[in-house]
Design a protein around this motif. Structure first.
Motif, short mmCIF file in Angstrom:
data_model
loop_
_atom_site.label_atom_id
_atom_site.label_comp_id
_atom_site.label_asym_id
_atom_site.label_seq_id
_atom_site.Cartn_x
_atom_site.Cartn_y
_atom_site.Cartn_z
N ASN A 124 0.82 -1.22 0.00
CA ASN A 124 0.00 0.00 0.00
C ASN A 124 0.86 1.27 0.00
OD1 ASN A 124 -2.52 1.31 0.00
ND2 ASN A 124 -2.55 1.48 2.23
N ASP A 125 2.04 1.20 -0.61
CA ASP A 125 2.97 2.34 -0.63
C ASP A 125 3.47 2.53 -2.05
OD1 ASP A 125 5.11 4.12 -0.39
OD2 ASP A 125 5.73 3.32 1.57
N LEU A 126 2.79 3.40 -2.79
CA LEU A 126 3.14 3.60 -4.20
C LEU A 126 4.50 4.28 -4.35
CD1 LEU A 126 -0.32 4.65 -5.68
CD2 LEU A 126 0.95 2.55 -6.17
N ALA A 127 4.85 5.15 -3.41
CA ALA A 127 6.14 5.83 -3.50
C ALA A 127 7.29 4.83 -3.38
CB ALA A 127 6.25 6.91 -2.41
N ALA A 128 7.18 3.89 -2.45
CA ALA A 128 8.21 2.87 -2.30
C ALA A 128 8.27 1.97 -3.52
CB ALA A 128 7.94 2.05 -1.04
N LEU A 129 7.12 1.69 -4.10
CA LEU A 129 7.08 0.87 -5.30
C LEU A 129 7.76 1.58 -6.47
CD1 LEU A 129 6.00 -1.81 -6.44
CD2 LEU A 129 3.90 -0.60 -7.03
N GLU A 130 7.48 2.84 -6.60
CA GLU A 130 8.09 3.65 -7.66
C GLU A 130 9.61 3.62 -7.56
OE1 GLU A 130 8.11 6.43 -10.87
OE2 GLU A 130 6.23 6.03 -9.82
N GLU A 131 10.11 3.70 -6.35
CA GLU A 131 11.56 3.72 -6.14
C GLU A 131 12.20 2.36 -6.43
OE1 GLU A 131 14.74 4.86 -2.57
OE2 GLU A 131 12.61 5.38 -2.39
N ALA A 132 11.45 1.29 -6.17
CA ALA A 132 12.01 -0.06 -6.32
C ALA A 132 12.04 -0.54 -7.77
CB ALA A 132 11.22 -1.04 -5.47
N VAL A 133 11.10 -0.09 -8.59
CA VAL A 133 11.02 -0.57 -9.97
C VAL A 133 12.10 0.10 -10.81
CG1 VAL A 133 9.59 -0.61 -12.05
CG2 VAL A 133 8.56 -1.09 -9.82
N ASP A 134 12.88 -0.72 -11.52
CA ASP A 134 13.92 -0.16 -12.39
C ASP A 134 13.98 -0.97 -13.69
OD1 ASP A 134 15.32 -2.53 -11.86
OD2 ASP A 134 16.59 -1.62 -10.33
N GLU A 135 15.04 -0.79 -14.45
CA GLU A 135 15.14 -1.42 -15.77
C GLU A 135 15.23 -2.94 -15.69
OE1 GLU A 135 19.22 -0.45 -14.27
OE2 GLU A 135 17.32 0.65 -14.45
#
Length: 408
Positions: free
Chosen positions: A180-191
């Protein structure tokens, strides 16, 4: 010489299990011998209202007539070919399941954990063949407090130490972020990210429902960053939350859907990975399989399950009876219940720890004829069959009120 099973008491049978069964479960001390609908009966003939429904495997109740008939009819014809040959039941099952979910292709398996493992393989293969991630570098982002199964790969990305301790070394390639933390998800997703794998509602964690907009945000983020969205609907899917799928509460369509439990109608283990054609199409002959996956008996029962869901009746029942469930739990707030989370016919109920652990409350309810199961601490789960009646629900909630009052 041991007595025949029908002559042995519940206590006898529980004692008989101790030296010969692995101790990987801690069941409530009830020995079920018969069941129908929302009710089960133990070997002594005591009846219990089943408010767990096999962790959603029994969404349609015990021995639903249409599902039993489908199994009986198929047992008289053909049960197994393996996938070395075609069988005459599999095409219809795949066609109807794909149509029900709004996706294109089906990979039939057996257990929920197999579906998760298969989804991981599909996502990694897609990352290498389509996205162009360098070989061996694909990652999958998951949520803390997840429950996707207990195989060695899956416990590698669990945050539950009871599932992990003593089972290493663990499989690499996973990143864990808070749920339930979109900011943390955004930071974790990479190439390197092949997929984001989440439960739309976290079941084992205590029926944790994310904020409105979270699933929509996951879908938008994965599209924007060029990775897959895998939704594990093994517990939350197939009518449980008042929709066919829990993601439908936000009108979200994932790239890959994991199904199990209720897909087998409480009769046979049936699971499936359902995905977009361009994702599932990465698999070729010999790259994945299962001797029993897609067997004719499973396909016949699975097709009958899909047919029940196509009417919308069970989704409507879960939605309407969910109001009864929430109203009853709301009345208990402050009277032994400190909080709850509910969607459709599914609830995680937090009991005042001063009144007992979740296990203790479950045992007290069992003695009163109601079967539930604890999760963590003083939380219990309620997930009755979708065939339960409003009166049965109210009776169960009345029993919970009685048990909590006695504990206080």
């Amino acid at each position: 010489m041991t007595a025949p099973a029908h002559a042995r008491t519940s206590a006898d049978l529980i004692r008989a299990e101790e030296p010969v069964l692995a101790h990987n479960y801690h069941p409530l001390p009830v020995v079920v011998a018969r069941a129908e609908g929302a009710w089960v009966e133990d070997v002594e003939g005591r009846r219990y209202l089943d408010m767990l429904a096999g962790y959603s495997a029994l969404n349609f109740g015990h021995r639903h007539p249409a599902l039993i008939q489908a199994a009986h009819d198929q047992l008289d014809r053909l049960t197994l070919t393996s996938r070395a040959f075609h069988n005459d039941r599999l095409a219809e099952f795949a066609e109807r399941l794909a149509a029900l979910t709004g996706l294109d292709m089906v990979l039939p398996m057996n257990t929920g954990a197999e579906a998760v493992e298969s989804g991981i393989k599909v996502a990694r293969k897609w990352a290498y063949d389509v996205k162009g991630v360098p070989d061996g570098q694909a990652t999958i982002v998951v949520a803390a407090d997840n429950f996707h199964g207990r195989t060695t790969t899956i416990v590698s990305f669990s945050t539950d130490e009871s599932a992990r301790a003593g089972f290493g070394p663990f499989t690499p390639g996973f990143k864990i972020v808070p749920y339930n933390d979109l900011a943390a998800l955004e930071e974790a997703v990479d190439e390197t990210t092949a997929a984001v794998l989440i439960e739309p509602i976290q079941g084992e964690a205590g029926v944790i429902i994310p904020d409105a907009g979270y699933l929509t945000g996951v879908r938008e983020l994965t599209r924007r960053k060029g990775c897959l969205f895998i939704a594990d609907e093994i517990q939350s899917g197939l009518g449980r939350t008042g929709r066919t799928l829990a993601v439908e509460h936000e009108s979200v369509v994932p790239d890959v859907l994991l199904l199990g439990k209720a897909l087998g109608g409480g009769i046979v283990p049936v699971s499936a990975v359902v995905a977009r054609r361009e994702v599932m199409g990465v698999l070729g002959p010999g790259e994945h399989g299962s001797t029993f996956g897609g067997n004719p008996l499973a396909a016949a029962v699975g097709t009958a399950v899909v047919e029940l869901l196509e009417t919308g009746e069970f989704q409507r029942r879960a939605d309407e009876l969910g109001l009864v469930l929430r109203e009853g739990l709301e009345a208990l707030r402050g009277h032994g219940v400190t909080g709850f989370r509910a969607r459709g016919l599914w609830a995680g109920v937090d009991v005042d720890p001063a009144l007992g652990t979740g296990r203790e409350i479950s045992e007290r309810l069992m003695r009163e004829g109601i079967l539930v199961k604890d999760t963590h601490g003083s939380t219990i789960r309620l997930a009755p069959p979708l065939t339960v009646t409003a009166d049965e629900l109210r009776s169960a909630l009345g029993t919970l009120e009685k048990v909590l009052g006695q504990a206080g």
